[in-house]
Design a protein around this motif. Sequence first.
Motif, short mmCIF file in Angstrom:
data_model
loop_
_atom_site.label_atom_id
_atom_site.label_comp_id
_atom_site.label_asym_id
_atom_site.label_seq_id
_atom_site.Cartn_x
_atom_site.Cartn_y
_atom_site.Cartn_z
N GLY A 244 0.81 -1.34 0.01
CA GLY A 244 -0.12 -0.10 -0.02
C GLY A 244 0.85 1.40 0.06
O GLY A 244 2.08 1.23 -0.16
N ILE A 257 1.80 -3.63 4.86
CA ILE A 257 0.79 -3.01 4.40
C ILE A 257 0.01 -3.45 3.31
O ILE A 257 0.83 -3.58 2.22
CB ILE A 257 1.02 -1.56 4.36
CG1 ILE A 257 1.73 -1.20 5.65
CG2 ILE A 257 0.07 -0.45 3.92
CD1 ILE A 257 2.41 0.30 5.64
N ALA A 261 -4.05 0.18 1.02
CA ALA A 261 -4.03 0.61 2.38
C ALA A 261 -3.35 1.60 2.15
O ALA A 261 -2.52 2.21 1.40
CB ALA A 261 -3.50 -0.14 3.38
N ILE A 274 -1.49 -4.36 8.06
CA ILE A 274 -2.49 -3.41 7.95
C ILE A 274 -3.24 -3.91 6.86
O ILE A 274 -2.76 -4.04 5.66
CB ILE A 274 -2.19 -1.95 7.61
CG1 ILE A 274 -0.95 -1.70 8.76
CG2 ILE A 274 -3.19 -1.02 7.61
CD1 ILE A 274 -1.39 -1.57 10.15
N ASP A 277 -7.25 -1.26 1.91
CA ASP A 277 -8.14 -0.32 1.94
C ASP A 277 -8.30 0.45 3.20
O ASP A 277 -9.52 1.32 3.63
CB ASP A 277 -9.60 -0.60 1.39
CG ASP A 277 -9.31 -1.03 -0.16
OD1 ASP A 277 -8.75 -0.45 -1.09
OD2 ASP A 277 -9.97 -2.03 -0.32
N THR A 278 -7.46 0.06 4.13
CA THR A 278 -7.61 0.74 5.63
C THR A 278 -6.77 1.98 5.42
O THR A 278 -5.80 2.29 4.74
CB THR A 278 -6.80 -0.15 6.64
OG1 THR A 278 -7.99 -1.15 7.09
CG2 THR A 278 -6.38 0.49 7.85
N GLY A 293 -9.29 -4.75 6.86
CA GLY A 293 -9.48 -4.07 5.98
C GLY A 293 -10.71 -3.17 6.12
O GLY A 293 -11.34 -3.29 6.86
#
Length: 354
Positions: A244, A257, A261, A274, A277-278, A293
């Motif tokens: 991410g 990640i 994210a 992580i 899409d967080t 997520g």
Amino acid sequence: MKALLLSGGSGTRLRPITHTSAKQLVPVANKPVLFYGLEAIADAGVTEVGIVVGDTAEEIREAVGDGSAFGLDITYIPQSAPLGLAHAVLIAREFLGDDDFVMYLGDNFVVGGITGLVDAFRAERPDAQIMLTRVADPAAFGVAELDAAGQVIALEEKPEHPKSDLALVGVYLFTPAIHEAVRSIEPSGRGELEITHAIQWLIDARRDVRSTTISGYWKDTGNVADMLEVNRSVLETLERRIDGEAEDCEIIGRVRIEAGARVTGSRIVGPAIIGADTVISDSYVGPFTSIAGDCRIDDSEIEYSIVLRGSSVSGVRRVEASLIGRNVEVTPAPRKPAAHRFVLGDHSKVQIAP
């Protein structure tokens, strides 16, 4: 050989999480506990799996499907009520046929899998093979008593006065001999058909019952403390990977990640994961934390915790050792307006701190 995976329990010790979610689907390192069991079964070369399901059957079916994602062929076996592990064997008789099988409790976690155990069983084929591990609180488990030669001589289910500290791990291997045993026992005082009683029946009938004491890591993920501990154990094996976005961040150690994210202005100390899409901004995420997520962590600190999908933590100073369910919002409590109320006599003097 077949496998019988038990996923029918109600998970009372994990409430309120399990009011709305199957306990076997609570994630460890962003993957449901049940999936680790399915992967261990597949790695052992067993492909035909019967999953015993109860009230959460539809949720289990939706998550696992036909098993093709794991290289497995799944058959679902409904259980009307959680009436004991031996009852699960009883109702799975048609699926199991006359094959040997491994029975795996869906909320258990065994580091290193079960391949070695299954291979040894296939080679030697005792009537039953149980796994044992030493525990500090044996009264909470099924307990085995061994003789001087290491042979299993007795089993007790949650004994008041345990005769050893050797607890049964939630993985068992059986030949078809177990079917006569489960038909021959009566319900316990708990109203359940106990697998320990069925194995004891085999012992009393002088059948070949063997044990393996494991020194590796095993946990029954039935409560929050154990869930967090298993999460810690899995994250210890995490490899660093940043798929991410990470901007203006300090990322230390084994941090994953996932794609989609976004982390900005934050400090992430691994091992931690992580989810996709967080969004994390202006926050601290500490070791042994799994954030699923579609979550949001803003201006907050969190460590040694599990956060499930769709939840947010905003403006909160110090969350730790917590299991946060799906679509939860954690925010600071509003400050109460400060006020003083008096009844003062004549000629009083009052000092009020600012």
